[in-house]
Design an enzyme around this catalytic site. Structure first.
Site, PDB file in Angstrom:
ATOM      1  N   GLN A 493      10.693  53.507  11.858  1.00  0.00           N
ATOM      2  CA  GLN A 493      11.338  53.457  10.554  1.00  0.00           C
ATOM      3  C   GLN A 493      10.701  52.385   9.784  1.00  0.00           C
ATOM      4  OE1 GLN A 493      12.252  51.750  13.424  1.00  0.00           O
ATOM      5  NE2 GLN A 493      14.105  50.306  13.005  1.00  0.00           N
ATOM      6  N   GLY A 494       9.618  51.333  10.017  1.00  0.00           N
ATOM      7  CA  GLY A 494       9.058  50.779   9.163  1.00  0.00           C
ATOM      8  C   GLY A 494       9.432  49.354   9.449  1.00  0.00           C
ATOM      9  N   ALA A 532      22.249  51.352  14.755  1.00  0.00           N
ATOM     10  CA  ALA A 532      23.322  51.278  13.985  1.00  0.00           C
ATOM     11  C   ALA A 532      23.019  50.537  12.588  1.00  0.00           C
ATOM     12  CB  ALA A 532      24.424  50.130  14.724  1.00  0.00           C
ATOM     13  N   SER A 533      21.737  50.966  12.249  1.00  0.00           N
ATOM     14  CA  SER A 533      21.430  50.486  11.027  1.00  0.00           C
ATOM     15  C   SER A 533      21.418  48.872  10.838  1.00  0.00           C
ATOM     16  CB  SER A 533      21.877  51.076   9.777  1.00  0.00           C
ATOM     17  OG  SER A 533      21.970  52.680   9.748  1.00  0.00           O
ATOM     18  N   ARG A 534      20.969  48.300  11.847  1.00  0.00           N
ATOM     19  CA  ARG A 534      21.189  46.649  11.794  1.00  0.00           C
ATOM     20  C   ARG A 534      20.245  45.947  11.728  1.00  0.00           C
ATOM     21  NH1 ARG A 534      19.280  44.589  15.848  1.00  0.00           N
ATOM     22  NH2 ARG A 534      20.826  42.791  15.658  1.00  0.00           N
ATOM     23  N   THR A 536      17.323  46.081   9.791  1.00  0.00           N
ATOM     24  CA  THR A 536      16.900  45.311   8.252  1.00  0.00           C
ATOM     25  C   THR A 536      17.976  44.285   8.244  1.00  0.00           C
ATOM     26  OG1 THR A 536      15.876  47.512   7.654  1.00  0.00           O
ATOM     27  CG2 THR A 536      16.146  45.543   5.969  1.00  0.00           C
ATOM     28  N   GLU A 730      21.458  55.691   8.161  1.00  0.00           N
ATOM     29  CA  GLU A 730      22.234  56.670   8.408  1.00  0.00           C
ATOM     30  C   GLU A 730      22.937  57.377   7.242  1.00  0.00           C
ATOM     31  OE1 GLU A 730      23.936  55.140  12.693  1.00  0.00           O
ATOM     32  OE2 GLU A 730      23.864  53.887  10.955  1.00  0.00           O
TER      33      GLU A 730
END
Lengths: 773, 159, 285
Positions: A493-494, A532-534, A536, A730
């Site tokens: 995801q970078g 969990a998009s955590r 960044t 997400e």
């Protein structure tokens, strides 16, 4: 594309090319399949061909005798290895439902690992694996979570848990409601299906007495903890290494039986052990997800206020409970209300085991499902209340004035507190962007001309920044190059670029001078990984805090070197100078690092090195929000759905790299479309999986994905993080099925037609034939 | 006793004399016997295209060929796209347009797109999209892949 | 998903190839041409040929040429060879139209027309072409050459009239009259997927009425075939909606559609009606 002189440095908001790219575009990546050690063995798992039964015997003699085979294990050979525990800690109530690395006594799904075979090469391993015979007394199979529960073991039934969340007064609210609206919806079983299959290489480094697991991903530190307990080794005796990872989407990186087996085998067979699953295995053995049925009702007041949701949920967990425990049920029951007030609430989730592949989290777990359910219900309420669906939503959205808005619900141990955001305001922006009213008129005109075209809207509410804490270490060398060590993880995801941009911004330097380390338990002792998009949000905040500490140190030393107060200094492209004299006297970050060398006279009594290690604690998760709008065309005769236009609005808080964020949204959208129209795991009556090739499990190609228009706003930076960033992983997927379903209803003129995903052409044609004639 | 056959593959201009069982796929021969791991296995049944390489000028799915079939062939893989340190326009376009995330499908797309543009420099945009729909990507949603390939096509046509 | 072991042979002539087939067919010796259908089945170990006879090295086999009034397609002619019309007139255009729906570009680089025909997957576009246009299939073995009409060639799913020691050396398709109309419609879930159903139609017009109609349905039954009843319903009528709808309904009623867990017989039947009608509309443009 970055433009402008300062934008090349890769600071916050710059859409700079990624640091990750060079090895990936030149074929120099190191994915787990590329890792080889001298004298390595290849492991092949022999999987149950039966969906349910007691194991009578496993005949391994012929396989063992096959040339090139070194060992064949069954559960007896690893009797000392406990079952795989839950990532967040033990849970006695669920302990019985855990999976051993190799099946004991019973097999519970087709694909359940029964034996592990170790051979000199992968071709031989596959040949020999065919010689293993698994003798099973078949038992009846349970394939539906909404069928009555059966016995599981020792008096426990297949309803492993009842997860319930509630607040307010359901009974009275429904008793007195102006209208009650009911809905029964199903989300089909599907999952992440990354393009790289799972793999792991276990190696016991006898020289250092360290067990290595290569090919780790997502949560290396957590997995290390679990492996240490299972293999009875100290933390310093097990290390996990993340190389390049071909996508995760939540399903890669959890601890699977195969990961445990390669480590144990490396130790016991005294040779490195490489395991790479094939695609057929992947589709029946890697975590599935999403399969839920919701029987939901809403109590509505005369003016359209939705006073209550009452939801009964059947979650199809598959054969065992894996590392996530009941977290998907928790997220489902905790996020269903979404961006709406819903003053009374009850959600009861029957968490049930079936004889299918075990399920767990897949990108936007709980939210994908509940967004579909909630938005379908809101559409139905609008119809039954004879209200415009947009107006109905506005009536119920939590307003900016009410923020932060606390809800008596739990999501992953955190109470739900919506951080400030203007849900209605963003909706206004989105509707204006697509010229919603004109669009409706145009589509109506086209429908009059015989086309089945329609538009749909879904509002979503995401969560990101799962804590509680993360830390980072930063070290600046004497050339001014920087290493940032994190416990984060990269699944493509970078992550590295995002962390580098944050560090570059805070340290006033070029992002290309920064190396970001992740996924290495031997470089940092802690980390919560990437999920969990955590990453960044949490790791990024930790990196920022640490970088600012380094900056403070650097300016303090520079002040002394330049004989100028620190407050008057700034850093530009790694050069420290007076703010009002950028080309005047200066020192570089590298000079400062040299000045802090242990033996440097300039160090004084400061700690040596230009470095820092800091922690960031987050109180609550952030709850970003947005909406999707889809325009579809339906073929009356074939039932095929084509997406003509797509729009996503999302408030990201603060954008690190807009190009990467959009990439996440579009990638998520493609998966959302997959789940809405194409992807499904199906089984026959015997529990035989039918979707085990890419001819049966349909991933969307380029032709199936529209080019979406994206409105990315930074109107409401998160109050939870110093930089204001919210996660982006997400948002692209969550709103898709509901928006598409809504658009299909609109196109065919049948409100509430779509209550199931995926809405395949055959299913849609049947609905149209039955209801349109 | 596994019967192996001696074959010679030229991969990115370099000759590899290897000894392989007939059933070993070209993909595995490239990755293991020739040591070039840039070509990836996504499905091993010819659907995803991650294993795409160029064999005697044509883009093929290396999981659907046996290594022994490529005896004497000229094979190009992603490792051979760049000219020393100078990236191929397709590679540059992919990174400029963020056409990759995890990078697993990327070599297959790079070789497919490069090959079709070399074979048909005047290919129509719609036909180009048809060709690109051959390969699967699970991360990007394809939008940036399309942008990148269009940009590279324009540059390749000029140069 | 690595294939099971096999012995590999690479003959240089057709004679060598059929001699090898004769010797090894009893041990499940198979022809390897494009491999785009065979190799996946080997990856799943559904097929485990003990021997593969690779015919890609036989120069004589990759020709596509007109011979009198037939287009002769050699065993190693690739799908991609048909991207541009291989002959003047409607046949070349028809083949160029159909080939666009065959799998994907890289598959078409290797896959062969004759290989498709011999593999006899009901969803194969070339099989439908051969059946609809009354091709002649030329089989060779050590016993000599055998000409098999397409209608007798396709027996059922993955099963043809070829004996285990026969190589399908060539397919001959009669050329189409210069004024032949054709239409081809296929339905699948995604770009490049196997056809769930497809229709190929041709007809000519004489005095504004349709003559010599061919209506072939593929992907829906266990083998592709011309639907005589539908053709009869079309013959002698003007090319207009009423005739097309009737023919489509007749075709749909005449077939015995396959059924599986994903696709019902009823749905396939409905598709056949839709696709037949759309193919006829296309042909009449």
């Amino acid at each position: 594309m970055a433009t402008g002189t300062n934008r090349l440095l890769g600071h916050l908001g710059d859409s700079v090319p990624r640091l990750e790219d060079p090895p990936l575009i030149t074929g120099k990546g190191r994915f787990v399949g590329d890792i080889n050690f001298p004298d390595q063995l290849h492991m092949r798992i022999v999987r149950s061909p039966f969906a349910h039964g007691t194991i009578k015997s496993v005949d391994t003699a012929a396989a063992k005798a096959h040339p090139g085979v070194v060992a064949v294990w069954t559960s007896d050979d690893i009797a000392d290895i406990p079952p795989i525990d839950f990532r967040e800690g033990s849970n006695p109530a669920l302990a019985l439902f855990r999976q051993y690395a190799l099946a004991r006594d019973k097999v519970r799904y087709v694909g359940d690992p029964v034996a592990a075979l170790f051979a000199e090469d992968a071709y031989t391993a596959e040949d020999a694996a065919e010689l293993v015979v698994i003798n099973v007394n078949e038992l009846p199979v349970l394939l539906n979570a909404d069928d009555p529960p059966q016995d599981f073991k020792d008096g426990y039934t297949t309803e492993a848990a009842l997860v319930e969340q509630a607040y307010g007064d359901i009974e009275n609210t429904f008793a007195n409601a102006f209208k009650v609206v009911e809905l029964d919806v199903k989300i089909g079983r599907h999952t992440g299906v990354p393009l790289e299959c799972r793999g792991a290489v276990g190696r016991y480094d006898a020289a250092r007495d360290i067990v290595e697991l290569h090919g780790a991903a997502k949560v290396p530190h957590r997995n290390r903890e679990t492996l240490c307990r299972m293999l009875d080794r100290p933390a310093s005796g097990v290390h996990l290494y993340e190389g390049h990872t071909g996508g995760g989407f939540g399903i890669r990186g959890e601890l699977y039986p195969e990961d445990v087996l390669v480590c144990a085998a490396a130790m016991r067979l005294d040779r490195p052990v490489k395991w790479i699953e094939d695609r057929q295995e992947h589709l029946m053995a890697a975590n599935h997800s999403r399969q839920q049925r919701h029987i939901i009702r809403a109590a509505v007041a005369e003016d359209g206020e939705v006073l209550a949701f009452d939801d009964e949920i059947y979650l199809d967990q598959g054969g065992y409970i894996r590392t996530h425990g009941t977290r998907v049920a928790n997220m489902t029951t905790g996020t269903l209300p979404g961006p709406y007030r819903i003053p009374n609430y009850r959600a009861v989730c029957h968490f049930r085991l079936t004889n299918k592949t075990p399920a767990a989290t897949y990108r936007s777990p709980g939210r994908y499902e509940t967004t579909f359910v909630r938005e379908r219900l809101m559409d139905k309420i609008a119809v039954e209340m004879d209200m415009d669906p947009v107006a109905l939503r506005r009536r119920n959205l939590i307003s900016l004035e009410e923020m932060p808005y606390w809800r008596d619900l739990d999501v992953l141990g955190d109470s739900v507190e919506h951080d400030p955001g203007d849900y209605a305001g963003l909706l206004d922006q989105g509707l204006a962007r697509v010229s919603w009213d004109e669009l409706q008129a145009e589509l109506a005109q086209r429908r009059d001309n015989g086309e089945l075209v329609g538009a749909g809207l879904s509002m979503f509410f995401e969560k990101s920044g799962l804590g509680p804490s993360d830390g980072a270490k930063i070290f600046v060398d004497t050339t001014g190059h920087i290493e940032v060590v994190t416990g984060g993880a990269s699944l493509g995801q970078g992550f590295e670029t995002a962390m580098a941009q944050i560090c570059a911004e805070d340290l006033g330097t070029d992002y290309r001078r920064i190396r970001v380390v992740h996924g290495r338990t031997d470089r940092i002792d802690y980390g919560v990984g990437a999920h969990a998009s955590r990453a960044t949000v949490l790791t990024g905040s930790a990196v920022s805090k640490t970088a600012l500490k380094v900056r403070e140190k650097a300016l303090e030393v520079a002040a002394e070197l330049l004989q100028t107060p620190a407050a008057t200094l700034d850093i530009t492209d790694g050069v420290i100078h007076a703010k009002d004299n950028p080309t005047g006297p200066s020192v570089t970050l590298g000079d400062v690092a040299a000045a802090l060398a242990p033996a440097a006279p300039t160090r004084g009594d400061r700690d040596p090195y230009l470095a820092a290690e800091e922690w960031f604690n987050i109180e609550h998760q952030t709850y970003p929000y947005g909406h999707h709008i889809a325009v579809v065309k339906v073929d009356r005769e074939t039932g095929e759905v084509k997406i003509e236009k797509y729009f996503i609005a999302y408030d990201i808080g603060r954008a690190i790299n807009p190009m990467m964020i959009e990439g996440q949204l579009v990638g998520g959208l493609a998966q959302g479309i997959g789940g809405a129209l194409y992807e499904e795991f199906t089984y026959d009556e015997r529990g035989e999986p039918l979707s085990v090739t890419f001819m049966d499990y349909l991933l969307p190609t380029l032709r199936e994905i529209p080019i979406p228009e994206i409105l990315l706003t930074e109107d409401f930076p998160s109050i939870r993080t110093p930089l204001g960033i919210k996660g982006a992983g997400e948002a692209g997927i969550t709103g898709a099925p509901a928006a598409i379903a809504s658009a299909i209803d609109n196109a065919i003129g049948i409100p509430g037609a779509v209550t199931q995903m995926p809405m395949t052409p055959q299913r849609l044609k049947k609905i149209m034939d039955e209801r349109l004639g | 006793m596994i019967k192996k056959m001696d074959i010679n593959l030229t991969v990115n201009g370099r000759s590899h004399a290897v000894s392989v069982a007939p059933r070993k796929t070209l993909a595995d021969v490239i990755r293991e016997d020739c040591g070039q791991t840039g070509t990836h296995l996504g499905c091993e049944h010819g659907i995803c295209g991650a294993c795409t390489v160029i064999v005697d000028g044509a883009p093929v799915r290396s999981c659907l060929m046996f290594g022994v079939q490529a005896d004497g062939a000229e094979i190009r893989t992603v490792e051979g796209l760049a000219n020393g340190n100078e990236l191929h326009p397709m590679q540059r376009a992919f990174t400029e347009h963020h056409a990759l995330q995890c990078g697993y499908c990327t070599p297959g797309f790079l070789m497919l797109a490069t090959s079709v543009l070399e074979r048909e420099p005047d290919i129509s945009d719609d036909d180009l999209l048809d060709v690109l729909s051959s390969n699967l990507c699970r991360c990007t949603g394809y939008v940036n892949i399309i942008k990148a390939v269009r940009a590279a096509a324009a540059e390749m046509k000029e140069g | 998903m690595k294939p099971a072991a096999f012995d590999y042979h690479r003959p240089e002539t057709v004679e060598e190839a059929v001699a090898l087939l004769a010797k090894y067919a009893p041990e499940d010796g198979r022809i390897l041409a494009g491999g785009q259908s065979l190799v996946p089945t080997m990856a799943f170990r559904l097929a485990r040929p003990g021997h593969l006879v690779d015919i890609n090295g036989i120069d004589a086999l990759d020709q596509i040429k007109l011979d009198g009034d037939a287009l002769c397609i050699g065993a190693c002619a690739r799908h991609a060879d048909f991207h541009k019309p291989v002959c003047a007139g409607p046949l070349g255009e028809l083949l160029a139209r159909v080939v666009r729906d065959i799998a994907h570009y890289p598959i078409r680089m290797r896959g062969t027309f004759c290989g498709s025909a011999a593999h006899a997957d009901p969803a194969s576009e070339w099989c439908l072409v051969a059946a609809t246009l009354d091709a002649t299939m030329v089989a060779v073995s050590t016993s000599g050459e055998r000409l098999i009409p397409a209608a007798e060639f396709f027996e059922t799913i993955m099963t043809t009239a070829l004996a285990e020691d026969e190589l399908l050396r060539e397919v001959r398709i009669p050329t189409l009259a210069h004024d032949t109309h054709f239409g081809f419609e296929e339905f699948n879930r995604r770009a490049g997927d196997f056809a769930i159903a497809m229709a190929l139609v041709t007809f000519r017009l004489e005095d504004g009425l349709m003559v010599d109609p061919h209506i072939g349905i593929g992907g829906a039954e266990d083998k592709p075939r011309r639907i005589a009843e539908a053709e009869t319903s079309l013959a002698g009528k003007p090319p207009a909606d009423a005739a097309f709808r009737t023919a489509a309904e007749v075709a749909a009623a005449a077939i015995d559609p396959m059924e599986d867990h994903t696709t019902s017989a009823g749905y396939r039947r409905g598709l056949v009606a839709t696709l037949t009608r759309r193919a006829l509309e296309r042909a009449s443009l």
